[in-house]
Design an enzyme around this catalytic site. Structure first.
Site, PDB file in Angstrom:
ATOM      1  N   ARG A  12      23.023   3.615  71.321  1.00  0.00           N
ATOM      2  CA  ARG A  12      22.372   4.353  70.235  1.00  0.00           C
ATOM      3  C   ARG A  12      21.018   4.926  70.657  1.00  0.00           C
ATOM      4  O   ARG A  12      20.444   5.766  69.980  1.00  0.00           O
ATOM      5  CB  ARG A  12      22.216   3.429  69.003  1.00  0.00           C
ATOM      6  CG  ARG A  12      23.547   3.154  68.321  1.00  0.00           C
ATOM      7  CD  ARG A  12      23.437   2.019  67.299  1.00  0.00           C
ATOM      8  NE  ARG A  12      23.515   0.701  67.928  1.00  0.00           N
ATOM      9  CZ  ARG A  12      23.450  -0.463  67.279  1.00  0.00           C
ATOM     10  NH1 ARG A  12      23.286  -0.474  65.968  1.00  0.00           N
ATOM     11  NH2 ARG A  12      23.538  -1.611  67.919  1.00  0.00           N
ATOM     12  N   THR A  35      27.770 -10.554  71.991  1.00  0.00           N
ATOM     13  CA  THR A  35      26.595 -11.418  72.163  1.00  0.00           C
ATOM     14  C   THR A  35      26.988 -12.877  72.460  1.00  0.00           C
ATOM     15  O   THR A  35      26.283 -13.568  73.198  1.00  0.00           O
ATOM     16  CB  THR A  35      25.701 -11.360  70.910  1.00  0.00           C
ATOM     17  OG1 THR A  35      26.513 -11.554  69.739  1.00  0.00           O
ATOM     18  CG2 THR A  35      25.014 -10.009  70.781  1.00  0.00           C
ATOM     19  N   ASN A  94      20.227 -11.222  59.280  1.00  0.00           N
ATOM     20  CA  ASN A  94      20.084 -12.045  60.475  1.00  0.00           C
ATOM     21  C   ASN A  94      19.258 -11.285  61.512  1.00  0.00           C
ATOM     22  O   ASN A  94      19.734 -10.312  62.086  1.00  0.00           O
ATOM     23  CB  ASN A  94      21.487 -12.329  61.049  1.00  0.00           C
ATOM     24  CG  ASN A  94      21.424 -12.945  62.438  1.00  0.00           C
ATOM     25  OD1 ASN A  94      20.526 -13.731  62.726  1.00  0.00           O
ATOM     26  ND2 ASN A  94      22.378 -12.565  63.296  1.00  0.00           N
ATOM     27  N   ARG A  99      -9.469  12.182  88.681  1.00  0.00           N
ATOM     28  CA  ARG A  99      -8.148  11.885  89.243  1.00  0.00           C
ATOM     29  C   ARG A  99      -8.255  10.661  90.154  1.00  0.00           C
ATOM     30  O   ARG A  99      -9.342  10.187  90.443  1.00  0.00           O
ATOM     31  CB  ARG A  99      -7.625  13.122  89.961  1.00  0.00           C
ATOM     32  CG  ARG A  99      -7.291  14.254  88.956  1.00  0.00           C
ATOM     33  CD  ARG A  99      -7.051  15.576  89.655  1.00  0.00           C
ATOM     34  NE  ARG A  99      -6.106  15.414  90.745  1.00  0.00           N
ATOM     35  CZ  ARG A  99      -6.073  16.199  91.826  1.00  0.00           C
ATOM     36  NH1 ARG A  99      -6.933  17.200  91.953  1.00  0.00           N
ATOM     37  NH2 ARG A  99      -5.194  15.993  92.771  1.00  0.00           N
ATOM     38  N   SER A 121     -26.118  26.278  92.309  1.00  0.00           N
ATOM     39  CA  SER A 121     -24.922  26.667  91.554  1.00  0.00           C
ATOM     40  C   SER A 121     -24.045  27.633  92.342  1.00  0.00           C
ATOM     41  O   SER A 121     -24.525  28.382  93.182  1.00  0.00           O
ATOM     42  CB  SER A 121     -25.342  27.357  90.254  1.00  0.00           C
ATOM     43  OG  SER A 121     -26.061  26.445  89.469  1.00  0.00           O
TER      44      SER A 121
HETATM   45  C1  UD1 Z   1      23.038  -8.230  66.471  1.00  0.00           C
HETATM   46  C2  UD1 Z   1      23.668  -9.332  65.617  1.00  0.00           C
HETATM   47  C3  UD1 Z   1      23.359  -9.052  64.146  1.00  0.00           C
HETATM   48  C4  UD1 Z   1      21.862  -9.012  63.961  1.00  0.00           C
HETATM   49  C5  UD1 Z   1      21.213  -8.005  64.888  1.00  0.00           C
HETATM   50  C6  UD1 Z   1      19.716  -8.207  64.865  1.00  0.00           C
HETATM   51  C7  UD1 Z   1      25.689 -10.112  66.757  1.00  0.00           C
HETATM   52  C8  UD1 Z   1      27.161 -10.063  66.795  1.00  0.00           C
HETATM   53  N1  UD1 Z   1      25.105  -9.364  65.836  1.00  0.00           N
HETATM   54  O1  UD1 Z   1      23.641  -7.008  66.138  1.00  0.00           O
HETATM   55  O2  UD1 Z   1      23.907 -10.081  63.326  1.00  0.00           O
HETATM   56  O3  UD1 Z   1      21.561  -8.666  62.619  1.00  0.00           O
HETATM   57  O4  UD1 Z   1      21.637  -8.209  66.256  1.00  0.00           O
HETATM   58  O5  UD1 Z   1      19.008  -7.273  65.613  1.00  0.00           O
HETATM   59  O6  UD1 Z   1      25.089 -10.866  67.517  1.00  0.00           O
HETATM   60  N2  UD1 Z   1      24.027  -7.849  74.287  1.00  0.00           N
HETATM   61  C9  UD1 Z   1      24.438  -8.373  75.487  1.00  0.00           C
HETATM   62  N3  UD1 Z   1      25.769  -8.401  75.760  1.00  0.00           N
HETATM   63  C10 UD1 Z   1      26.706  -7.946  74.899  1.00  0.00           C
HETATM   64  C11 UD1 Z   1      26.270  -7.389  73.673  1.00  0.00           C
HETATM   65  C12 UD1 Z   1      24.922  -7.374  73.397  1.00  0.00           C
HETATM   66  O7  UD1 Z   1      23.623  -8.812  76.302  1.00  0.00           O
HETATM   67  O8  UD1 Z   1      27.889  -8.005  75.242  1.00  0.00           O
HETATM   68  C13 UD1 Z   1      22.586  -7.802  74.010  1.00  0.00           C
HETATM   69  C14 UD1 Z   1      22.076  -6.387  73.850  1.00  0.00           C
HETATM   70  O9  UD1 Z   1      21.615  -5.876  75.090  1.00  0.00           O
HETATM   71  C15 UD1 Z   1      20.939  -6.535  72.838  1.00  0.00           C
HETATM   72  C16 UD1 Z   1      21.336  -7.773  72.032  1.00  0.00           C
HETATM   73  O10 UD1 Z   1      22.316  -8.448  72.784  1.00  0.00           O
HETATM   74  O11 UD1 Z   1      19.707  -6.774  73.472  1.00  0.00           O
HETATM   75  C17 UD1 Z   1      21.874  -7.410  70.662  1.00  0.00           C
HETATM   76  O12 UD1 Z   1      22.983  -6.545  70.801  1.00  0.00           O
HETATM   77  P1  UD1 Z   1      23.226  -5.344  69.810  1.00  0.00           P
HETATM   78  O13 UD1 Z   1      24.446  -4.637  70.245  1.00  0.00           O
HETATM   79  O14 UD1 Z   1      21.986  -4.569  69.636  1.00  0.00           O
HETATM   80  O15 UD1 Z   1      23.555  -6.158  68.463  1.00  0.00           O
HETATM   81  P2  UD1 Z   1      23.401  -5.640  66.969  1.00  0.00           P
HETATM   82  O16 UD1 Z   1      24.511  -4.731  66.636  1.00  0.00           O
HETATM   83  O17 UD1 Z   1      22.017  -5.155  66.740  1.00  0.00           O
HETATM   84 CA    CA Z   2      20.269  -4.755  68.073  1.00  0.00          CA
END
Ligand code: UD1
Ligand code: CA
Length: 477
Positions: free
Chosen positions: A20, A86, A175, A337, A409
């Site tokens: 995104r 996650t 969350n 600089r 100058s």
């Molecule tokens: C996640 C939470 C959501 C919460 C929100 C808060 C989950 C399923 N959802 O959603 O409940 O409200 O964060 O900000 O956890 N990442 C990895 N590996 C992966 C996927 C993600 O390392 O396979 C990392 C991403 O780099 C990021 C973080 O986990 O830093 C969160 O991932 P993101 O995809 O942004 O989750 P959200 O959709 O925001």
């Molecule tokens: Ca996020």
């Protein structure tokens, strides 16, 4: 600063690309106050007393690893080769935590505003429960997982937005994604995750229901302002604005006059001593250090530079990788600089450019000059429009102006060249050879005055103009 909840391990998730963001740069490397986003939650965990931090990386791993601050070995990385959610990401951190018992704090790399105090409260609240989590109330829950509670108000789980029913989507408690868990419980709960959901991923959020099922999910309410997640660049800008204000406020409380807390942009690593004054529109970047009583006026941009006590930057000056000496004075509208060094009370006035040049104490270049690759001694006076001609198209050369010399100058100093101590370069001179100490260098055509010529010249020009006009009028019908 370390707290009394030390000894826990932290896992920071940062393997996602961050689609995104619409960026070639991995999301967690986008900067907030001059630091990659991921460094902020890592720093919060360390400040709260984490004994170790495991950062899970995947997309752009080498690039992120290179940018991470490793905090003297307390920060390590783990690989999540394929981003399967996650929950899967935390699984990838488990080998690094083998044998570890106690509290594992889990946070996301895209939550840069998280404060150490939130983690301390979270860890403290877990007690003997399997898990504690921060929660927030918000009028705009879009994009976040929703907190599900039962009739008694106990947390029973988290529903991701994409999996919500209409009624669940209306829940205004979200969350933020910050958890403290018991290591043994975490291993068990992660092993039981399934990808039976709208995104076909292993959701970390499902461990909350597992903890609740055994009566142990403790919610810790916290303000969303410090927990908002960054998923796109509008949220990045919002988070950066909160951080800017926070940093400005910290300096103001420490004795810096900041005229408008909302209109200065100060990077995290910048240091400012008491009684310095920072006016609106100032940007202080990188490892900049501002000394006591220094004054940075409107619109200045200072990067990786030192302003010694009492230095004064007048409006719209730009200073990069340079040092401005005590009570030295720059601008308005001047440009230092890289490699510029100004001694005590040295002065460059308006529209002066310096590069790799040292000005001795009380040396002055008050107007419109280019000073490149030079060494200027104490008390030298450089007149308006002086240019150090330092470049021959192939190589750079040095200009040396010894103590107390005077450069008239509109002079050009064709480097390499040296002007001796106390020497005097007459206005409009092109200096191509060294000037001995105490000598006068003049290099310009001698002036001659022709008495009474001015009125004769003007009469001649007037007659010519009149004749031309008459000729033109005659041609017109
Ligand atoms: C996640 C939470 C959501 C919460 C929100 C808060 C989950 C399923 N959802 O959603 O409940 O409200 O964060 O900000 O956890 N990442 C990895 N590996 C992966 C996927 C993600 O390392 O396979 C990392 C991403 O780099 C990021 C973080 O986990 O830093 C969160 O991932 P993101 O995809 O942004 O989750 P959200 O959709 O925001
Ligand atoms: Ca996020």
């Amino acid at each position: 600063m370390t707290s009394n909840v030390g000894g826990f391990a932290a896992v920071v998730l940062a393997a996602g690309q961050g689609t995104r963001m619409k960026s070639a740069l991995p999301k967690v490397l986008h900067e907030i106050a001059g630091r990659p986003m991921v460094d902020w939650p890592v720093a919060a965990a360390l400040e709260a007393g984490a004994a170790r931090v495991v950062v899970v990386l995947g997309y752009g791993k080498a690039q992120v690893e290179a940018a991470l601050e490793l905090a003297g070995g307390r920060v390590e990385t783990a690989l999540q080769a394929e981003q399967r959610g996650t929950g899967h990401a935390v699984r990838c951190a488990l080998p690094s935590l083998e044998g570890f018992e106690g509290t594992v704090v889990i946070l996301y790399g895209d939550v840069p505003l998280l404060e150490a105090s939130a983690l301390e409260a979270l860890v403290g609240a877990r007690g003997a429960a399997a898990l504690s989590l921060l929660t927030c109330r918000t009028s705009s829950p879009t994009g976040y997982g929703r907190i599900l509670r039962d009739g008694t108000g106990a947390v029973v789980g988290i529903r991701e937005e994409k999996d919500c029913s209409d009624a669940e989507r209306a829940i205004d408690e979200i969350n933020p994604g910050v958890y403290a868990t018991d290591a043994a419980f975490l291993r068990e709960a992660l092993a039981a995750l399934t990808d039976d959901n709208a995104q076909g991923e292993l959701y970390l959020t499902d461990i909350v229901a597992a903890a609740a099922a055994r009566g142990g999910a403790r919610a810790v309410p916290w303000a969303l302002e410090s927990l908002s997640g960054v998923n796109d660049r509008a949220q990045l800008a919002d988070a950066a604005a909160v951080m800017r204000r926070r940093i400005a406020t910290r300096h103001a409380r420490a004795g810096v006059t900041i005229r408008d807390l909302a209109r200065v942009d100060i990077d995290a690593e910048v240091t400012i001593e008491a009684d310095a004054v920072i006016e609106p529109g100032v940007v202080l970047r990188g490892a900049t250090a501002i000394g006591a009583g220094a004054h940075v006026d409107v619109g200045c941009v200072v990067t990786d530079s030192v302003l010694e006590p009492g230095a004064y930057l007048e409006p719209y000056s730009v200073v990069t990788e340079s040092r401005v000496g005590p009570a030295a004075h720059v601008g308005p509208f001047s440009h230092l600089r890289p490699g510029s060094v100004m001694g005590p009370r040295a002065k460059v006035g308006n529209f002066v450019e310096m590069k790799k040049t040292t000005l001795g104490e009380d040396a002055k270049a008050n107007h419109l000059s280019y000073l490149g690759d030079g060494t200027v001694g104490p008390r030298v006076n450089i007149g308006a429009g002086t240019i150090f001609c330092n470049y021959d198209g192939f190589r750079k050369h040095q200009t040396v102006l010894e103590e107390g010399c005077f450069i008239g100058s509109d002079s050009q100093l064709v480097a390499p060249v040296r002007v001796g101590a106390g020497a005097y370069v007459a206005t409009g001179t092109t200096v191509t050879k060294d000037v001995p100490p105490d000598a006068l260098a003049v290099g310009r055509i001698r002036q001659s005055n022709k008495e009474g010529y001015a009125s004769r010249l003007k009469a001649r020009f007037a007659a010519l103009a009149k004749a031309e006009k008459e000729k033109k009028d005659a041609q017109e019908p």
